[in-house]
Design a protein around this motif. Sequence first.
Motif, PDB file in Angstrom:
ATOM      1  N   SER A  97      44.877  40.648  44.446  1.00  0.00           N
ATOM      2  CA  SER A  97      44.258  41.847  44.999  1.00  0.00           C
ATOM      3  C   SER A  97      45.258  42.628  45.846  1.00  0.00           C
ATOM      4  O   SER A  97      45.284  43.867  45.817  1.00  0.00           O
ATOM      5  CB  SER A  97      43.039  41.458  45.847  1.00  0.00           C
ATOM      6  OG  SER A  97      42.409  42.596  46.391  1.00  0.00           O
ATOM      7  N   LEU A 148      36.194  51.466  49.926  1.00  0.00           N
ATOM      8  CA  LEU A 148      36.696  51.626  48.558  1.00  0.00           C
ATOM      9  C   LEU A 148      36.637  53.062  48.050  1.00  0.00           C
ATOM     10  O   LEU A 148      37.345  53.409  47.097  1.00  0.00           O
ATOM     11  CB  LEU A 148      35.917  50.715  47.611  1.00  0.00           C
ATOM     12  CG  LEU A 148      35.981  49.218  47.927  1.00  0.00           C
ATOM     13  CD1 LEU A 148      35.134  48.432  46.942  1.00  0.00           C
ATOM     14  CD2 LEU A 148      37.420  48.725  47.902  1.00  0.00           C
ATOM     15  N   THR A 149      35.793  53.909  48.643  1.00  0.00           N
ATOM     16  CA  THR A 149      35.676  55.281  48.157  1.00  0.00           C
ATOM     17  C   THR A 149      36.223  56.314  49.131  1.00  0.00           C
ATOM     18  O   THR A 149      36.436  57.467  48.746  1.00  0.00           O
ATOM     19  CB  THR A 149      34.193  55.625  47.900  1.00  0.00           C
ATOM     20  OG1 THR A 149      33.483  55.620  49.150  1.00  0.00           O
ATOM     21  CG2 THR A 149      33.561  54.615  46.950  1.00  0.00           C
ATOM     22  N   GLN A 155      35.755  58.915  43.127  1.00  0.00           N
ATOM     23  CA  GLN A 155      36.953  58.121  42.860  1.00  0.00           C
ATOM     24  C   GLN A 155      37.109  57.007  43.887  1.00  0.00           C
ATOM     25  O   GLN A 155      36.606  57.102  45.005  1.00  0.00           O
ATOM     26  CB  GLN A 155      38.205  59.000  42.873  1.00  0.00           C
ATOM     27  CG  GLN A 155      38.471  59.679  44.206  1.00  0.00           C
ATOM     28  CD  GLN A 155      39.692  60.573  44.169  1.00  0.00           C
ATOM     29  OE1 GLN A 155      40.340  60.704  43.148  1.00  0.00           O
ATOM     30  NE2 GLN A 155      40.016  61.177  45.309  1.00  0.00           N
ATOM     31  N   LEU A 156      37.829  55.943  43.469  1.00  0.00           N
ATOM     32  CA  LEU A 156      38.090  54.818  44.353  1.00  0.00           C
ATOM     33  C   LEU A 156      39.395  55.056  45.102  1.00  0.00           C
ATOM     34  O   LEU A 156      40.319  55.699  44.586  1.00  0.00           O
ATOM     35  CB  LEU A 156      38.188  53.519  43.562  1.00  0.00           C
ATOM     36  CG  LEU A 156      36.902  53.011  42.895  1.00  0.00           C
ATOM     37  CD1 LEU A 156      37.203  51.768  42.062  1.00  0.00           C
ATOM     38  CD2 LEU A 156      35.839  52.694  43.933  1.00  0.00           C
ATOM     39  N   VAL A 160      40.869  49.838  40.416  1.00  0.00           N
ATOM     40  CA  VAL A 160      39.743  48.970  40.074  1.00  0.00           C
ATOM     41  C   VAL A 160      40.176  47.504  40.033  1.00  0.00           C
ATOM     42  O   VAL A 160      39.440  46.614  40.466  1.00  0.00           O
ATOM     43  CB  VAL A 160      39.138  49.385  38.715  1.00  0.00           C
ATOM     44  CG1 VAL A 160      38.050  48.405  38.289  1.00  0.00           C
ATOM     45  CG2 VAL A 160      38.554  50.794  38.801  1.00  0.00           C
ATOM     46  N   SER A 161      41.384  47.250  39.513  1.00  0.00           N
ATOM     47  CA  SER A 161      41.875  45.871  39.410  1.00  0.00           C
ATOM     48  C   SER A 161      41.958  45.215  40.781  1.00  0.00           C
ATOM     49  O   SER A 161      41.643  44.024  40.936  1.00  0.00           O
ATOM     50  CB  SER A 161      43.256  45.847  38.742  1.00  0.00           C
ATOM     51  OG  SER A 161      44.172  46.682  39.442  1.00  0.00           O
ATOM     52  N   VAL A 163      40.042  45.902  43.362  1.00  0.00           N
ATOM     53  CA  VAL A 163      38.665  45.632  43.777  1.00  0.00           C
ATOM     54  C   VAL A 163      38.136  44.373  43.094  1.00  0.00           C
ATOM     55  O   VAL A 163      37.523  43.511  43.728  1.00  0.00           O
ATOM     56  CB  VAL A 163      37.745  46.832  43.457  1.00  0.00           C
ATOM     57  CG1 VAL A 163      36.308  46.513  43.845  1.00  0.00           C
ATOM     58  CG2 VAL A 163      38.224  48.083  44.180  1.00  0.00           C
ATOM     59  N   VAL A 164      38.395  44.264  41.788  1.00  0.00           N
ATOM     60  CA  VAL A 164      37.921  43.102  41.023  1.00  0.00           C
ATOM     61  C   VAL A 164      38.516  41.812  41.583  1.00  0.00           C
ATOM     62  O   VAL A 164      37.796  40.844  41.853  1.00  0.00           O
ATOM     63  CB  VAL A 164      38.268  43.251  39.529  1.00  0.00           C
ATOM     64  CG1 VAL A 164      37.948  41.957  38.783  1.00  0.00           C
ATOM     65  CG2 VAL A 164      37.497  44.412  38.915  1.00  0.00           C
TER      66      VAL A 164
END
Length: 305
Positions: A97, A148-149, A155-156, A160-161, A163-164
């Motif tokens: 992360s 995150l936003t 949009q982030l 995304v990766s 966050v995952v």
Amino acid sequence: MNNLSRKKGFFFATTGAICWGMGGTVAQKLFQEFEISVDWLVSVRLLIAGFLLLMISCIKSNRSHVLGVWKNRKSAFQLVVFSIVGMLAVQYTYMASIKHGNAAVATLLQYLSPVMIIIYLLLRKQSIFTRQDVITVLLALGGCFFLLTNGSISQLSVPVSAVVWGVLSGVAAFYTLYAVPLIKKYSSLVIVGWSMVIGGSVMSFIHPPWEASSLSPITCGYILFVIIFGTMLAFWFYVESLQSLLPKETSLLGSLEPLAAVITTVVWLKEPFGFYQWIGTACIIGLVLLLTRTKQASSKTTLSA
């Protein structure tokens, strides 16, 4: 308990938390500026830090105390499972992360694990949904949204990766539930030390520690900081603080970890951090502080899981 002992406890707790937070920021610099592999750093970090913790355990007690966990077949099996599914999983997802995003967001996402544990216990009907649980979940969701936003739903603020991997890091923190019986029976330093060594050994099959590109002196210095200060000393100091402080006090001081990660990421690495992200950070730190109010009660619930 005398005043000097409490002062030592506060020193250990605050220093350990700050080292944990700074360790993530230094790891980010290694990934993004020096192109160090996540696989390699995780294997080296776990192996060296684990061996150091076991050496400290030998000095503090004796060799038989360190080897005792292997004399019981059930405990040995639990330790291996904890090492792979727990320790290795949470360390790898956390570092991944950081690589794909930044240390601040990764650390804050990892602090959502208590909320996941609350939901897990509720689903298993081992606790009731209280007013504090409602506030806790709302702080977590609100904190995540703003973090995150940055206030924009279009949009982030991070890939995304990232966050995952960050959410997976929080999920992997369920290993604390599985490790409870082992830590009650054996020393925390022994269990964590062995789990790091085993996790690092497993990771070595994917990326052997000796297969590293040429490292400059400054790169080696950063790597040593992550291993010594960001891992070994951070955990050791946390355990030592429990000898002088109440668990609630140690947990409260532990909120310095995400704060240290955010500040060093913004100030040292010059990462952009918007106004609403600071609000999200405040929500998650507030979540940590709220959880410390019923630390002992929640610990009893967790231990029975």
